[in-house]
Write an enzyme that holds these catalytic residues in place. Structure first.
Site, short mmCIF file in Angstrom:
data_model
loop_
_atom_site.label_atom_id
_atom_site.label_comp_id
_atom_site.label_asym_id
_atom_site.label_seq_id
_atom_site.Cartn_x
_atom_site.Cartn_y
_atom_site.Cartn_z
N HIS A 66 0.41 -38.55 25.01
CA HIS A 66 -0.80 -38.17 24.26
C HIS A 66 -1.95 -37.85 25.29
CE1 HIS A 66 -1.95 -42.47 26.05
NE2 HIS A 66 -2.79 -42.16 25.73
N LYS A 107 6.77 -44.47 34.65
CA LYS A 107 7.34 -45.17 35.99
C LYS A 107 8.38 -44.71 36.56
CE LYS A 107 5.55 -49.24 37.78
NZ LYS A 107 4.07 -49.31 38.03
#
Ligand code: NAD
Length: 472
Positions: A66, A107
């Protein structure tokens, strides 16, 4: 039948579900927020000194696009799994939203125990990992920007920057492809200690509200509070050090090979020196040794700071926890069932998604520095100092009095990079805590800071998705 044990990623999703009940977004939007957008898992060979080969497993997960770039650390640990990397990537999206850092979450992880490899091997692992990310467009200043995490440090980040640069020659912003770099390689002052300092700021702010402390039968402020810290790595060491400097009494420190306890308070730097000298925190002069790291979590203290790894406080040991406040410096140290037990006991949990966001906040500052190609304070420091000096000279002329030289120096000091970074971090952590606390207070039936923090994150990510619309 015993309830199904949730994985780490399922635990993070359960936090989202719990918070989503306090919002009115459609379920499809909540699902879009919850799940990971891209998961890249791959294997590559590492050569050992005796020329044998080992195949290692690696991951990069981008949880939410986003906002771009996405951002999140790289972990080197034997325990790295797809589920863990997904959970940590998701936490990064929420973390960035909570502290208003304009990134999506990601990550990475490599399943190795770094202590078992030579520096040369670690360099080759890091460079190969980076090259794999480059091939699949999983790294770049505007795409995905890694940082250090458990088992990695500025050293690995320098290797990543160099590898990316070698594979992307002439890209003027290439140094912004990774943060947490050494200063000489485009790092920013204050990044190494940022997560620990942020943990300190977050706890400091939480303890500044007299009415919240009254409920816990504690006085306001850090001075005199007893603290236990698990994990004396980057985050744990700095958090313990800043808490101690603010007057807290560090009664116990725990590492993977055992714990030490001294009710009079442990000197964090002295323990660290002892660890460097002897290879362990154990046998520290004047302190009592304990064999198990998790025993330390159950010691009597005001504030418990788990700063090692996830899943340390479970439904098994949660009933024995005596701390009144738990500051989650590590990611995911408390399992979902343990959290229910602790909340029922009235423990205040300052959640990871807020509390350890100092690292990504200062990483954001580093990224900004890299894109602007100038050190913070370089253009303004001397100008500020000159204006302050002019002001003081005018003051002295009008009053006919001279200020002491020491006072003059401190009043005229222009902000250096470290001053600006620390001030920006303090501002970020205080604002975010106040926002999360206000959400908790304004929702009937909401009793914990984690749910409030996740409502804050969901709100910001949902607004972003809704304003972007659906493509095509
Ligand atoms: P680190 O590798 O510097 O330190 C971890 C420390 O924990 C080491 O000293 C290790 O020996 C110790 N440890 C390992 N297992 C343990 C156990 N069972 N009991 C006690 N100690 C144990 O890692 P770090 O960067 O300090 O990260 C710690 C936690 O903080 C992780 O959960 C990480 O995801 C989180 N975190 C780190 C950052 C950052 O900027 N480094 C940012 C946000 C969150």
């Amino acid at each position: 039948m015993a309830p199904k044990k949730l994985t780490f990623f399922e635990t993070v999703m359960s936090f989202v579900d719990k918070a989503a009940k306090f919002t009115s977004y459609p379920q499809a939007l909540i699902d879009q927020i919850k799940y990971c957008n891209s998961i890249y898992q791959f294997k590559f060979p590492v050569k050992h000194p005796d020329n044998t080969l080992e195949i290692v497993q690696a991951f990069r997960v981008e949880h939410s696009h986003h906002k771009m770039p996405v951002k999140g650390g790289i972990r080197y640990s034997e325990m790295v799994s797809e589920d863990e990397v997904k959970a940590l990537a998701a936490l990064m999206s929420y973390k960035c939203a909570i502290v208003d850092v304009p990134f999506g979450g990601a990550k990475g992880g490599v399943r190795i125990e770094p202590r078992k490899y030579t520096v040369d091997q670690l360099e080759r692992v890091t460079r190969r990992y980076t090259a794999e990310l480059v091939k699949k467009n999983f790294i770049g200043p505007g795409v995905d920007v890694p940082a250090p995490d458990y088992g990695t440090s500025a050293r690995e980040m320098a290797w990543i920057a160099d590898t990316y640069n070698a594979l992307n020659p002439n890209q003027i912003d290439s140094i912004a492809c990774v943060t947490g770099k050494p200063i000489a390689q485009g790092g920013v002052h204050g990044r190494t200690e940022a997560t620990g300092r942020g943990v300190y700021f977050g706890i400091h702010r939480a303890l500044s509200y007299a009415d919240d402390m009254k409920k816990l039968k504690l006085t306001r402020g850090i001075e005199g509070k007893t603290v236990v810290v698990q994990g004396l790595g980057n985050v744990g060491y700095h958090a313990a050090k800043f808490l101690q400097e603010a007057g807290a009494v560090i009664v116990a420190l725990a590492e993977y090979d055992g714990a030490i306890y001294d009710p009079r308070g442990l000197d964090v730097d002295a323990v660290q020196d002892h660890r460097v000298e002897t290879g362990s925190i154990k046998n520290f002069p004047g302190a009592k040794n304990f064999a198990g790291t998790t025993d330390a979590l159950e010691y009597k203290c005001d504030i418990l700071v788990p700063a090692a790894l996830e899943g340390q406080i479970t439904s098994k040991n949660a009933p024995n926890i005596k701390a009144k406040i738990i500051g989650e410096a590590a990611n995911g140290p408390i399992t979902a069932p343990a959290e229910e037990i602790l909340l029922q006991k009235g423990v205040m949990i300052i959640p990871d998604a807020f509390l350890n966001a100092g690292g990504v906040t200062v990483s954001y500052f580093e990224w900004l520095k890299n894109l602007s190609h100038v050190r913070f304070g370089r253009m303004s420091k001397r100008y500020e100092e000159a204006s302050h000096q002019n002001l003081l000279a005018a003051f002295e002329k009008v009053t006919g009095k001279k200020l002491p030289a020491e006072m003059k120096d401190s009043l005229t000091h222009g902000a250096d990079e470290i001053d600006l970074v620390n001030s920006g971090l303090e501002e970020t952590m205080y604002n975010a805590y106040d926002e999360v606390r206000a959400i908790m207070k304004s929702h009937k039936g909401m009793q914990d800071l984690r749910t409030a923090a996740f409502v804050s994150a969901i709100d910001k990510i949902a607004v972003s998705y809704m304003q972007l619309g659906i493509f095509p």
